[in-house]
Design a protein around this motif. Sequence first.
Motif, PDB file in Angstrom:
ATOM      1  N   ARG A 141      -1.680 -19.859  22.015  1.00  0.00           N
ATOM      2  CA  ARG A 141      -0.462 -20.629  22.279  1.00  0.00           C
ATOM      3  C   ARG A 141      -0.242 -20.896  23.767  1.00  0.00           C
ATOM      4  O   ARG A 141       0.136 -21.991  24.170  1.00  0.00           O
TER       5      ARG A 141
ATOM      6  N   ASP B  38       6.897 -17.846  23.445  1.00  0.00           N
ATOM      7  CA  ASP B  38       7.680 -19.019  23.831  1.00  0.00           C
ATOM      8  C   ASP B  38       8.889 -18.617  24.661  1.00  0.00           C
ATOM      9  O   ASP B  38       9.253 -19.300  25.633  1.00  0.00           O
TER      10      ASP B  38
ATOM     11  N   ALA C 279       9.364 -21.543  27.401  1.00  0.00           N
ATOM     12  CA  ALA C 279       9.319 -22.712  26.519  1.00  0.00           C
ATOM     13  C   ALA C 279      10.610 -22.799  25.705  1.00  0.00           C
ATOM     14  O   ALA C 279      11.048 -23.888  25.332  1.00  0.00           O
TER      15      ALA C 279
END
Length: 403
Positions: free
Chosen positions: A68, A319, A324
Amino acid sequence: MNERVIAPKSRGFLFLDSHPGGCRQLVEEMWRAVPAAPAPAGGEGPVALVIGSSAGYGLAATIAGLARVGIRGIGVCFEKAPARRTGTAGWYRTAATARLARQHGRDFVFLNGDAFSDTMKEQVAGLLVERFGGRLDYLVYSVAAPRRTDPDTGTTYASVLKPIGSPYTTKTLVFDEQGAPEVKEVTTAPAEGDDIEQTVEVMGGADWERWITFLAERSLLAEGFATAALSYIGSPLTAAIYRQGTIGAAKSHLETTARALDERLGKTLGGRAVTSVNAAAVTQSSTAIPGIALYVGLLRGVLGDAMVAPIGQLVELWDQLTGARPLDLDDEGRVRLDTWELDPAVQSAVADRWSTATSDTIGELADLAWFSDEVRRLYGFSVPGVDYTAAVETEVPWPPLTS
């Protein structure tokens, strides 16, 4: 070459051998489950250290970070090489993760040894300087261990799974020699003597803090450095043995450590330290806790595919750590990835099933096929696409540090 057919032989939830092909396929399956994200320019992703990288949530953290975020860096774990028996499942999973990392252009290496030792810390520090520009952006701490030796005193501490104050009787799920499920009652004696202190020394925040201090004193933490220690709270149904027991005392210490580290890192580096409260899953650690197997099987019976696997949870954590998405913290400063599990309606449904669970009714209340497969998958069995009748090479080498 040492090829042989590997059959799943177990004692309870503990398997005697692991399947290299199944472990490899499982790692590939986890990698494919990570939602695609733009690769970092020039392959220069952030530098991360994952301590406890070969199993459970630590493995998920490693794979999610690689797939990711495009992390570079180091994974630390403690696994046994193939010998008379196969290597441990974590040995084969690490080899598979390293292979995928290379295929995707990620410079990520693995060290095998005692994460509690200063020797391992020195080895990691040396690699950070020699290979990764002398800076670390992220550290994920995911260690579950039976004992820890304090490098300063040489004292070895042992963790225990015990309630605090009084004996604890609970239902638990076992399988007999023919694989038939049984719901039994087990009683665990309460902590005595220094059981609590010993467990806190092993499973609390002492070693996590030691890692941060060790690396900070060598100026290896980057500006904005962030760290997360993975934790669990769990259901009221298991609270007496877990959150209110000796392990819970250790988790509370971990959270206190996080708050102290967060203040310190914020002042010195503009950094962050958090605990990440993950949700229930079938892991090698969780199956050893009385009542957890029954609880997780019932939870799956209630939620089915709505359960979020560890890889999905760790994608969410990465994340948040990388910005993010904003950090989503509770009042105690913890990242909460367990809200779907602890939803009141879900917990009520699980509690209803728990109250009526017996050996006769468990097949209707819990997803036993899923649970059994999940246990087997921990060791590389019950993985789709693997021919378990074929001989497989067991002498898989540890991933080299060279490219």
